[in-house]
Design a protein around this motif. Structure first.
Motif, PDB file in Angstrom:
ATOM      1  N   THR A 138      36.921  29.466  40.580  1.00  0.00           N
ATOM      2  CA  THR A 138      38.212  29.823  39.981  1.00  0.00           C
ATOM      3  C   THR A 138      38.365  31.324  40.110  1.00  0.00           C
ATOM      4  OG1 THR A 138      37.202  30.055  37.806  1.00  0.00           O
ATOM      5  CG2 THR A 138      38.221  27.941  38.284  1.00  0.00           C
ATOM      6  N   ALA A 139      39.602  31.740  40.426  1.00  0.00           N
ATOM      7  CA  ALA A 139      39.883  33.168  40.596  1.00  0.00           C
ATOM      8  C   ALA A 139      41.022  33.542  39.668  1.00  0.00           C
ATOM      9  CB  ALA A 139      40.262  33.463  42.043  1.00  0.00           C
ATOM     10  N   ASN A 140      40.948  34.732  39.084  1.00  0.00           N
ATOM     11  CA  ASN A 140      42.027  35.176  38.196  1.00  0.00           C
ATOM     12  C   ASN A 140      43.006  36.102  38.925  1.00  0.00           C
ATOM     13  OD1 ASN A 140      40.578  37.506  38.442  1.00  0.00           O
ATOM     14  ND2 ASN A 140      40.541  38.013  36.260  1.00  0.00           N
ATOM     15  N   PHE A 141      43.122  35.900  40.248  1.00  0.00           N
ATOM     16  CA  PHE A 141      44.040  36.713  41.064  1.00  0.00           C
ATOM     17  C   PHE A 141      44.464  35.856  42.258  1.00  0.00           C
ATOM     18  CE2 PHE A 141      40.988  37.633  44.470  1.00  0.00           C
ATOM     19  CZ  PHE A 141      39.788  37.353  43.837  1.00  0.00           C
ATOM     20  N   PRO A 142      45.549  36.238  42.971  1.00  0.00           N
ATOM     21  CA  PRO A 142      46.044  35.387  44.072  1.00  0.00           C
ATOM     22  C   PRO A 142      45.018  35.246  45.194  1.00  0.00           C
ATOM     23  CG  PRO A 142      47.739  36.959  43.414  1.00  0.00           C
ATOM     24  CD  PRO A 142      46.475  37.374  42.714  1.00  0.00           C
ATOM     25  N   VAL A 143      44.905  34.029  45.707  1.00  0.00           N
ATOM     26  CA  VAL A 143      43.905  33.694  46.723  1.00  0.00           C
ATOM     27  C   VAL A 143      44.557  33.657  48.110  1.00  0.00           C
ATOM     28  CG1 VAL A 143      42.469  31.765  47.518  1.00  0.00           C
ATOM     29  CG2 VAL A 143      42.387  32.485  45.122  1.00  0.00           C
ATOM     30  N   ALA A 144      43.839  34.159  49.116  1.00  0.00           N
ATOM     31  CA  ALA A 144      44.309  34.161  50.520  1.00  0.00           C
ATOM     32  C   ALA A 144      45.643  34.878  50.656  1.00  0.00           C
ATOM     33  CB  ALA A 144      44.405  32.744  51.081  1.00  0.00           C
ATOM     34  N   ALA A 145      45.797  35.933  49.876  1.00  0.00           N
ATOM     35  CA  ALA A 145      47.068  36.656  49.854  1.00  0.00           C
ATOM     36  C   ALA A 145      46.884  38.138  50.139  1.00  0.00           C
ATOM     37  CB  ALA A 145      47.731  36.465  48.481  1.00  0.00           C
ATOM     38  N   GLY A 146      45.685  38.538  50.542  1.00  0.00           N
ATOM     39  CA  GLY A 146      45.468  39.958  50.822  1.00  0.00           C
ATOM     40  C   GLY A 146      44.818  40.697  49.670  1.00  0.00           C
ATOM     41  N   PHE A 147      44.107  39.973  48.795  1.00  0.00           N
ATOM     42  CA  PHE A 147      43.354  40.620  47.715  1.00  0.00           C
ATOM     43  C   PHE A 147      41.843  40.434  47.913  1.00  0.00           C
ATOM     44  CE2 PHE A 147      47.286  40.474  45.013  1.00  0.00           C
ATOM     45  CZ  PHE A 147      47.365  41.841  44.781  1.00  0.00           C
ATOM     46  N   ALA A 148      41.426  40.223  49.143  1.00  0.00           N
ATOM     47  CA  ALA A 148      39.995  40.114  49.450  1.00  0.00           C
ATOM     48  C   ALA A 148      39.334  38.981  48.663  1.00  0.00           C
ATOM     49  CB  ALA A 148      39.282  41.453  49.186  1.00  0.00           C
ATOM     50  N   SER A 149      40.071  37.888  48.485  1.00  0.00           N
ATOM     51  CA  SER A 149      39.509  36.767  47.719  1.00  0.00           C
ATOM     52  C   SER A 149      38.305  36.157  48.420  1.00  0.00           C
ATOM     53  CB  SER A 149      40.572  35.693  47.474  1.00  0.00           C
ATOM     54  OG  SER A 149      41.129  35.256  48.688  1.00  0.00           O
ATOM     55  N   SER A 150      38.307  36.165  49.763  1.00  0.00           N
ATOM     56  CA  SER A 150      37.165  35.546  50.448  1.00  0.00           C
ATOM     57  C   SER A 150      35.895  36.362  50.229  1.00  0.00           C
ATOM     58  CB  SER A 150      37.447  35.331  51.936  1.00  0.00           C
ATOM     59  OG  SER A 150      37.580  36.568  52.582  1.00  0.00           O
ATOM     60  N   SER A 151      36.018  37.689  50.046  1.00  0.00           N
ATOM     61  CA  SER A 151      34.810  38.487  49.777  1.00  0.00           C
ATOM     62  C   SER A 151      34.191  38.067  48.455  1.00  0.00           C
ATOM     63  CB  SER A 151      35.125  39.986  49.777  1.00  0.00           C
ATOM     64  OG  SER A 151      35.882  40.372  48.650  1.00  0.00           O
ATOM     65  N   ALA A 152      35.018  37.921  47.409  1.00  0.00           N
ATOM     66  CA  ALA A 152      34.498  37.507  46.104  1.00  0.00           C
ATOM     67  C   ALA A 152      34.021  36.063  46.146  1.00  0.00           C
ATOM     68  CB  ALA A 152      35.588  37.669  45.040  1.00  0.00           C
ATOM     69  N   GLY A 153      34.758  35.204  46.834  1.00  0.00           N
ATOM     70  CA  GLY A 153      34.430  33.779  46.872  1.00  0.00           C
ATOM     71  C   GLY A 153      33.083  33.507  47.524  1.00  0.00           C
ATOM     72  N   PHE A 154      32.877  34.064  48.710  1.00  0.00           N
ATOM     73  CA  PHE A 154      31.607  33.803  49.392  1.00  0.00           C
ATOM     74  C   PHE A 154      30.438  34.518  48.709  1.00  0.00           C
ATOM     75  CE2 PHE A 154      34.148  32.167  52.984  1.00  0.00           C
ATOM     76  CZ  PHE A 154      33.423  31.025  53.264  1.00  0.00           C
ATOM     77  N   ALA A 155      30.703  35.687  48.088  1.00  0.00           N
ATOM     78  CA  ALA A 155      29.624  36.371  47.366  1.00  0.00           C
ATOM     79  C   ALA A 155      29.182  35.522  46.176  1.00  0.00           C
ATOM     80  CB  ALA A 155      30.093  37.757  46.907  1.00  0.00           C
ATOM     81  N   ALA A 156      30.139  35.027  45.393  1.00  0.00           N
ATOM     82  CA  ALA A 156      29.788  34.202  44.227  1.00  0.00           C
ATOM     83  C   ALA A 156      29.089  32.916  44.665  1.00  0.00           C
ATOM     84  CB  ALA A 156      31.051  33.882  43.421  1.00  0.00           C
ATOM     85  N   LEU A 157      29.556  32.329  45.751  1.00  0.00           N
ATOM     86  CA  LEU A 157      28.953  31.107  46.269  1.00  0.00           C
ATOM     87  C   LEU A 157      27.504  31.353  46.699  1.00  0.00           C
ATOM     88  CD1 LEU A 157      29.412  28.130  47.139  1.00  0.00           C
ATOM     89  CD2 LEU A 157      30.287  29.009  49.322  1.00  0.00           C
ATOM     90  N   ALA A 158      27.267  32.452  47.424  1.00  0.00           N
ATOM     91  CA  ALA A 158      25.909  32.756  47.894  1.00  0.00           C
ATOM     92  C   ALA A 158      24.982  33.043  46.717  1.00  0.00           C
ATOM     93  CB  ALA A 158      25.947  33.944  48.859  1.00  0.00           C
ATOM     94  N   LEU A 159      25.475  33.809  45.738  1.00  0.00           N
ATOM     95  CA  LEU A 159      24.662  34.140  44.563  1.00  0.00           C
ATOM     96  C   LEU A 159      24.300  32.870  43.784  1.00  0.00           C
ATOM     97  CD1 LEU A 159      26.690  37.304  43.453  1.00  0.00           C
ATOM     98  CD2 LEU A 159      24.237  37.334  44.014  1.00  0.00           C
ATOM     99  N   ALA A 160      25.294  32.009  43.553  1.00  0.00           N
ATOM    100  CA  ALA A 160      25.046  30.797  42.770  1.00  0.00           C
ATOM    101  C   ALA A 160      24.163  29.809  43.530  1.00  0.00           C
ATOM    102  CB  ALA A 160      26.379  30.140  42.382  1.00  0.00           C
ATOM    103  N   ALA A 161      24.399  29.695  44.831  1.00  0.00           N
ATOM    104  CA  ALA A 161      23.615  28.741  45.629  1.00  0.00           C
ATOM    105  C   ALA A 161      22.153  29.173  45.687  1.00  0.00           C
ATOM    106  CB  ALA A 161      24.196  28.625  47.037  1.00  0.00           C
ATOM    107  N   ASN A 162      21.914  30.462  45.803  1.00  0.00           N
ATOM    108  CA  ASN A 162      20.532  30.976  45.803  1.00  0.00           C
ATOM    109  C   ASN A 162      19.808  30.566  44.523  1.00  0.00           C
ATOM    110  OD1 ASN A 162      18.240  32.773  46.494  1.00  0.00           O
ATOM    111  ND2 ASN A 162      19.020  33.966  44.759  1.00  0.00           N
ATOM    112  N   THR A 163      20.489  30.709  43.385  1.00  0.00           N
ATOM    113  CA  THR A 163      19.878  30.339  42.104  1.00  0.00           C
ATOM    114  C   THR A 163      19.700  28.831  41.993  1.00  0.00           C
ATOM    115  OG1 THR A 163      21.000  32.252  41.151  1.00  0.00           O
ATOM    116  CG2 THR A 163      20.072  30.650  39.604  1.00  0.00           C
ATOM    117  N   ALA A 164      20.750  28.086  42.325  1.00  0.00           N
ATOM    118  CA  ALA A 164      20.702  26.629  42.157  1.00  0.00           C
ATOM    119  C   ALA A 164      19.625  26.006  43.043  1.00  0.00           C
ATOM    120  CB  ALA A 164      22.074  26.019  42.466  1.00  0.00           C
TER     121      ALA A 164
END
Lengths: 321, 321
Positions: free
Chosen positions: A99-125
């Motif tokens: 979940t993001a609290n800002f517009p996604v795929a709209a030029g706010f670098a959402s993919s940078s936050a998305g893949f970073a959070a995914l990699a961090l969480a997947a490493n832990t899980a």
């Protein structure tokens, strides 16, 4: 019903580039062709929960909407490879909800936050015990700018780099005013646009060389924490990235009429002597760097001049805050 | 009161480039660094009346407003040199009054029409008996695009050229819809902007090479009178010229919010399969090439989508019409 083998949660922030990553040296491995300096936006958050099951499938939702798994295939292959290489699980399924609290795929670098959070969480899980540079390299496979977003504070992703570096710069009085000019998805993805630039712009080769020069100068100005020196470099970096897009065949143009109103507005404040320096990413949004003490003036004047633009003041993410 | 030694009147039309002149090979002599293909706009007229007196001064008004003579010093020196060289008058004063039925210094190629009309009228008033290529070379000293505007029909001003050439292409069903997005003067002159691009854009060298390639392809498409082939080249030419401006330091941006609305509108018609191809000059105005039969649809849809834009349909100037 498959067994739940692990679960984790992580939060990451979009990584806003001061000097722009635009172009890949190796498109299969997502290695950047330009260096980029960046800062995380503390107020923009992407929260991701990962669950690991048996099997070999990947499912992700963003704000509840299921995503096309093709976009995540390279990332999923890479994390499977790492897990096997480290002697952990050979096969697993990942289910992730972002979940993001800002517009996604709209030029706010959402993919940078998305893949970073995914990699961090997947490493832990998955209990992979990766180092931060390793997590950065994994996130990069999803989106090169995500390599920066696994760190807090200022970061540098070098040209040709596998992972980003954290820079020892603390500059808490810096603010980033994110000005939203359009909430919808952008008409062409950064990935597609970059590839069109590489294959059709006559300026692409010069862009790569120039981006390296600008980043070297900007890094020095950043260490000096001098906004009057850094600002013009930030501006040249994004302007030249858009110039490369405009020179592609056919030309790429992310700007909206409201984008131009905001750019004209920032120019006018600067002509009055204000230290406000904008950047943009592939999309119509404008982000303005300034000092904390100069935010109120910007917001008041924006409200008078361009009331239809929505502004949000962000602080940087810092390692110890 | 000085004696009136001669008088003459001439009319010229702005020369709209299909592929863009942007950059000088020799700035003292105003020799272009890129080739440009162009067509005159029959409905846009600049009328100039010239009077010759004794003395050595130069005065010009545009729509009744006296102009800074510095802008005309090179032109005045050149015509004095020609007159002496041909064994005509050694000294003379020129008084000239120009009127234009379209916005001046706003991105409608007014200087091309202005210097062409001035050169044509001065040649007659001074009885210099210059050939058209000689008049073209004289007009070039004032404004390189004026070298084209002394001819009717399609023209080519080669890179490094002293004068323009008339091209034997007759294409009477072609129309140019001039869409006015801003009537005021532009914030930075083409002359100043070109020089900033030459000295600061990292893409300038590639632009010069690419402009030559595009013009060669566009010339072939023009001889074939194929709008589907010519259109994408027209679009690339102006987009790359603006890319060079955006890459200058500091960046140059002539677009207004209304410019972008019009560009988006033309894109949308093209996505529906319409053969509409826009160009722009240094300024905010948009000019659209299409066939005569496709004008009504464009105008009706523009009136619905962007009613604030003012459109004017132009035909080309042709030698025998």
């Amino acid at each position: 019903m498959a067994n739940l083998l692990g679960t984790a949660h992580a939060c990451a922030h979009p990584s806003l580039a001061l000097t722009k990553y635009w172009g890949k040296r190796d498109s299969l491995r997502n290695i950047p062709a330009t260096p980029s300096l960046a800062i995380g936006l503390a107020e923009f958050r992407c929260e991701t929960r990962v669950r690991i099951y048996s099997g070999t499938s990947f499912h992700l939702t963003i704000n509840g909407v299921p995503q096309n798994p093709d976009r995540f295939a390279d990332f999923f292959s890479e994390i499977q490879r790492i897990s096997r290489e480290k002697g952990y699980r050979k096969t697993f399924s990942i289910e992730a909800d972002s979940t993001a609290n800002f517009p996604v795929a709209a030029g706010f670098a959402s993919s940078s936050a998305g893949f970073a959070a995914l990699a961090l969480a997947a490493n832990t899980a998955l209990k992979l015990n990766m180092t931060t540079p390793e997590i950065s390299a994994l996130a990069r496979v999803g989106s090169a700018s995500a390599a920066r977003a696994v760190y807090k504070g200022f970061t540098l992703l070098p040209a040709g780099g596998e992972h980003a570096l954290s820079l020892p710069v603390h500059w808490p009085e810096l603010r980033i005013i994110a000005v939203e000019t359009h909430a919808g998805k952008k008409p062409i993805s950064s990935r597609t646009a970059m590839e069109r630039c590489r294959t059709s712009s006559p300026f692409y080769g010069e862009w790569l060389q120039d981006a390296a020069n600008i980043t070297a100068q900007a890094e020095a100005a950043l260490y000096a924490r001098s906004l009057p020196e850094l600002g013009p470099l930030i501006r040249e970096s994004y302007a030249r990235m858009f110039a490369v897009m405009l020179s592609a065949s056919p030309p790429i143009r992310y700007w909206t009429p409201l984008t131009l109103k905001v750019l004209d507005f920032v120019d006018s404040l600067r002509q009055e002597g204000g230290q406000y320096w904008e950047t943009m990413d592939a999309g119509p949004q404008v982000k303005v760097f300034c000092k904390a003490k100069d935010c109120p003036r910007f917001l008041a004047r924006l409200g008078e001049s361009v009331p239809e633009a929505k502004a949000r003041v962000c602080t940087g993410t810092y390692p110890n805050s």
